[in-house]
Design an enzyme around this catalytic site. Structure first.
Site, PDB file in Angstrom:
ATOM      1  CB  VAL A 197      26.307  17.324   0.638  1.00  0.00           C
ATOM      2  CG1 VAL A 197      27.627  17.475   1.392  1.00  0.00           C
ATOM      3  CG2 VAL A 197      25.509  16.161   1.210  1.00  0.00           C
TER       4      VAL A 197
ATOM      5  CE  LYS B 139      22.474  13.493   4.211  1.00  0.00           C
ATOM      6  NZ  LYS B 139      22.691  12.059   4.513  1.00  0.00           N
TER       7      LYS B 139
ATOM      8  N   GLY C 233      18.704  14.891   0.858  1.00  0.00           N
ATOM      9  CA  GLY C 233      19.403  16.082   1.307  1.00  0.00           C
ATOM     10  C   GLY C 233      20.382  16.635   0.298  1.00  0.00           C
TER      11      GLY C 233
ATOM     12  CG  ASP D 124      22.644   2.537  -0.092  1.00  0.00           C
ATOM     13  OD1 ASP D 124      22.617   1.805  -1.114  1.00  0.00           O
ATOM     14  OD2 ASP D 124      22.460   3.763  -0.143  1.00  0.00           O
TER      15      ASP D 124
END
Length: 355
Positions: free
Chosen positions: A34, A49, A32, A141
């Protein structure tokens, strides 16, 4: 029905409700783009986003659905919060969250951090993780670029696109290499919330040192660098390795002794090193948990057991094993968005779902 307007950002069409103006690019990831924007309703700056082609494959649809569900569920001062969500007429999905001015990666590459900032940032990361883990969620993550910071040094964990249930049979290739826990590299299954603590340890070390602790060039080099500092994994950890190829690789490495972290971080606060030692442990079963780390003497200036909440209820992962077609994920997504807007709709606000 909300009114939508279009803008071109980095060659990408942003199709958003007229509530948001003054779009400016902030960053782009694999899934994506942002942008910052001004929310005309609240007069606040926000982050918008755009999820690229969320319904192109079942895998992407499920990933987007998972992130949406998590953003709706997780409500904590140190976790990014959702303020709006909508699907455009082109069927792209947009998440709107609070906007923080920078992230930890940018801070670390611009200047060394002073002790009080390191303590305060670490405290907030662990405070957020205690809540996330108590909800039955593993981030998977964590890295400096996923830790947002504003001008008041308030910190929020973001990007839950890879987050998973606490599951003893997790599989997959996740997390940016520098911050990846050894049990992911060694086994690719049977890991839990402790992988996040390892990542926090790597981030903590980077704040102390000003550079990544384990900058591996590839998977093999990464593990070799870790053993140079932390020594060869103990036998009971090696016995948990499921892959024969991985087992042969680990057994082929020269035997190494764990090096005292005081040699690596010569100018660091001794209490900081003691806490770091408890995070960077090969055996996840003996790695410190977020709640215990918050009570460590190094974080005493900020620790307040009455203000370090856990989640009120576990996150519902019942959808996670579902193997569904795109159209079904789309219907579920629409339902979640309508549910999110239900209160606003009752109050007469516009809902960004195309007809």
């Amino acid at each position: 029905m909300a009114e939508f307007v279009r803008a071109q950002i980095f060659g990408t069409t942003f199709e958003i409700t007229s509530r948001y103006t003054e779009l400016a690019p902030v960053g782009m990831g694999a899934f994506g783009l942002v942008c910052s924007a001004k929310d005309q309703l609240t007069n606040q700056a926000v982050a918008v986003k755009k999820i690229m082609k969320p319904f192109s494959t079942p895998v992407l649809s499920k990933r987007t659905y998972r992130e949406l569900k998590l953003l709706k569920h997780l409500r904590h001062e140190n976790v990014i919060s959702l303020s709006d969500i909508f699907i455009s007429p082109l069927e792209d999905i947009y998440f709107v969250t609070e906007l923080l001015g920078t992230d930890l990666h940018r801070l670390l590459t611009s200047r060394p951090l002073e002790k009080q900032f390191i303590q305060y940032f670490l405290y907030q990361i662990l405070r957020g993780l205690k809540y996330v883990h108590s909800a039955g969620v593993v981030h998977r993550d964590l890295k400096p670029s996923n830790i947002l910071v504003n001008e008041n040094c308030d910190l929020k964990i973001c990007d839950f696109g890879l987050a998973r249930i606490q599951d003893p049979q997790m599989t997959g290739y996740v997390s940016t290499r520098y911050y990846r826990a050894p049990e992911i590299m060694l086994t690719w299954q049977k890991y839990d919330v402790e992988v996040d603590i390892w990542s926090v340890g790597c981030i903590f070390a980077e704040m102390l040192e000003g550079k990544p602790l384990f900058p591996g060039k590839d998977h093999v080099n990464q593990f070799s660098i870790i053993t140079e500092l932390l020594g060869t994994p103990p036998d009971d950890v090696i016995q948990t390795i499921c892959s024969e190829n991985t087992l042969r690789f680990v057994q082929s490495l020269p035997k190494r002794e764990r090096q005292p972290l005081t040699k690596k971080f010569k100018n660091a606060d001794p209490q900081a090193i003691e806490l770091l030692e408890r995070m960077l442990v090969f055996d996840p079963r003996t790695r410190i948990r977020a709640g215990d780390a918050l009570a460590d003497p190094y974080l005493a200036p900020y620790h307040d057991p009455t203000d370090e909440p856990e989640a009120e209820e576990k996150f519902d992962w019942s959808f996670n094993d579902a193997d569904l077609p795109v159209d079904t994920w789309k219907i579920m997504m629409y339902s979640e968005i309508l549910d999110y807007h239900n209160v606003d709709a009752q109050n007469g606000e516009e809902v960004g779902v195309p007809q």
